[in-house]
Write an enzyme that holds these catalytic residues in place. Structure first.
Site, PDB file in Angstrom:
ATOM      1  N   LYS A 205       0.831  -1.209   0.000  1.00  0.00           N
ATOM      2  CA  LYS A 205       0.000   0.000   0.000  1.00  0.00           C
ATOM      3  C   LYS A 205       0.871   1.266   0.000  1.00  0.00           C
ATOM      4  CE  LYS A 205      -3.152   3.012   0.593  1.00  0.00           C
ATOM      5  NZ  LYS A 205      -4.269   3.314  -0.255  1.00  0.00           N
ATOM      6  N   CYS A 259      -3.803  10.959   1.420  1.00  0.00           N
ATOM      7  CA  CYS A 259      -3.139   9.675   1.155  1.00  0.00           C
ATOM      8  C   CYS A 259      -1.743   9.915   0.616  1.00  0.00           C
ATOM      9  CB  CYS A 259      -3.966   8.884   0.148  1.00  0.00           C
ATOM     10  SG  CYS A 259      -5.696   8.780   0.623  1.00  0.00           S
TER      11      CYS A 259
END
Ligand code: SAJ
Length: 423
Positions: A205, A259
């Site tokens: 991720k 993010c």
């Protein structure tokens, strides 16, 4: 593993849509959030975030009785943690929400349960932080309950389709935990489900978002070089991307959101001695609003007597999220240099955002401006008609920071149009 009930801990951009998708698949889901405003709004049938299709979906599953809203964690077969992982001022990860979410599950944890962490987290969070907290229950991870990390990978604006269609990574603390995770997500995921271990999944991720950040950083650096050499960056990228193995991303005003502008710091913090490129790219992207402000000043000269209207404050087009937004940074940088600055942000009502005044009446805004800066290419701004704007204010000068518009119609309307590294 047979799943009849899920408790979703955190009802934000990821938790709420994911809870809805599970609820739609026939599992009873209790969505909990510690923010009373979120609980209050959802209980009234209002949705606190904008995401295409989400409001309808929430209403559907709440009306069907498959999604319940709760201010606290309840007993369930599966617990999913989808809480924010922000960073501190010094760019180190703030894990307090993950820690308190895990702690809130402890009194409800039973033999045979599955716990999934979805929040983007520094490497080893699942085994070093979440596991020991859950084991305060007296139960042992991998023996009494399953534990896995499964990162969300969806794009704001396309969350509901990407949740279903994207490949899903599930990293178990052991094989049985990964398999239990697969049984769970199979309820609605149509994309491939890839099983691995928890730390690999965490790393995957972070690598995804970090590689995007670095790719945007090189696009922004090319933009600076193009500006220096009088090259149109958009033409140069289009030509370079005709090479079969080159795919340069779009330069712009910087990288925002909660993010990509945050996650690379988790790797820098975890291993500062082997993350030099990541740190440099992050800094470059953070400095981009300042660079764009400087180019605007070089283009239009002294700004001190100019009234600036800035279009867009969101972190990217067509989302309502203003967290870590480079448009807000650009607005602040310009505000320091000009006489007045007012923003138009169709996704926000209210008088101001972070000290930037907002006026969503475009006619009023533009008739009181000398310079119009396009910061975010929301669809609503792409559709603006230069001729109509020229009627409102024939003296308006334009600066397009994101290549949102073609030059020609603006010049045909008699307005001065300049763009970032654009001829
Ligand atoms: N941006 C550019 N140039 C580009 C692309 C983006 O300047 O060519 C800017 C955007 O304007 C924005 C920022 O970068 O400010 C991030 O936007 P984005 O669309 O690249 O990504 P996010 O933050 O909306 O979502 C990302 C996605 N990650 C990847 O594409 C690798 C998404 O799949 C993740 O689920 C999400 O982060 C997340 O939640 O981690």
């Amino acid at each position: 593993m047979q799943v009849k009930s899920i408790c979703m801990v955190g009802l934000g951009y990821i938790g709420l849509p994911t809870a809805c998708k599970f609820a739609q698949s026939g599992i009873h889901v209790t969505g909990m959030d510690t923010n009373p405003r979120v609980i209050d709004q959802l209980t009234k049938g209002e949705v606190h975030i904008y995401e295409p299709g989400l409001r309808e979906l929430v209403n559907e599953v709440v009306a069907a009785g498959s999604l319940s809203i709760s201010p606290s964690v309840v007993d369930a077969d599966v617990f999913i943690i989808a809480v924010p992982t922000p960073f501190h001022e010094d760019k180190t990860a703030d894990m307090q929400y993950v820690e308190s979410a895990a702690a809130s599950i402890v009194p409800h944890l039973k033999q045979g349960n599955l716990v999934i962490l979805e929040s983007t987290s520094p490497p080893m969070t699942t085994v070093n932080i979440v596991k020991p907290i859950l084991e305060r229950s007296g139960l042992k991870a991998g023996h009494d309950f399953h534990l896995a990390y499964s990162p969300e990978r969806v794009l704001p604006g396309k969350i509901l389709t990407e949740l279903v269609d994207n490949a899903r990574v599930i990293g178990g603390i052991d094989q049985a935990s990964a398999e239990a995770g697969k049984d769970l997500y199979q309820h609605f995921v149509k994309g491939e489900i890839i099983l691995t271990d928890a730390t690999t999944a965490e790393m995957v991720k972070l690598m995804e978002n970090t590689s995007r950040d670095i790719n945007i950083a090189i696009a922004n650096e090319f933009c600076r070089l193009a500006d220096r050499f009088g090259v149109d960056i958009w033409e140069a990228i289009t030509i370079a991307n005709r090479h079969p193995r080159v795919n340069i991303l779009r330069p712009g005003i910087g990288v925002g959101g909660h993010c990509i502008s945050v996650d690379p710091w988790f790797l820098v913090e975890a291993a500062p001695d082997c993350s030099e490129l990541i740190r440099t790219a992050r800094k470059l992207n953070d400095q981009q609003p300042g660079f764009v402000c400087q180019v605007i000043e070089e283009t239009y000269g002294d700004l001190s007597k100019k009234r600036i209207a800035i279009l867009g404050l969101a972190f990217k087009p067509n989302v309502d999220d203003l967290r870590e937004s480079p448009a807000v940074e650009l607005a602040h940088a310009l505000k320091k240099k000009c006489s007045t600055l007012v923003a138009c942000e169709p996704f926000k009502s209210g008088m101001d955002w972070d000290g930037i005044p907002i006026n969503n009446d475009l006619t009023d805004l533009l008739s009181n401006a000398d310079l119009l800066v396009l910061a975010v290419a929301h669809n609503e701004f792409n559709k603006l008609d230069p001729k109509e704007l020229a009627q409102v204010n024939p003296k308006l000068a334009i600066f397009d920071s994101v290549n949102g518009w073609d030059k020609q119609p603006w010049e045909e309307a008699g307005l001065i149009y300049r763009g970032l590294a654009k001829k």
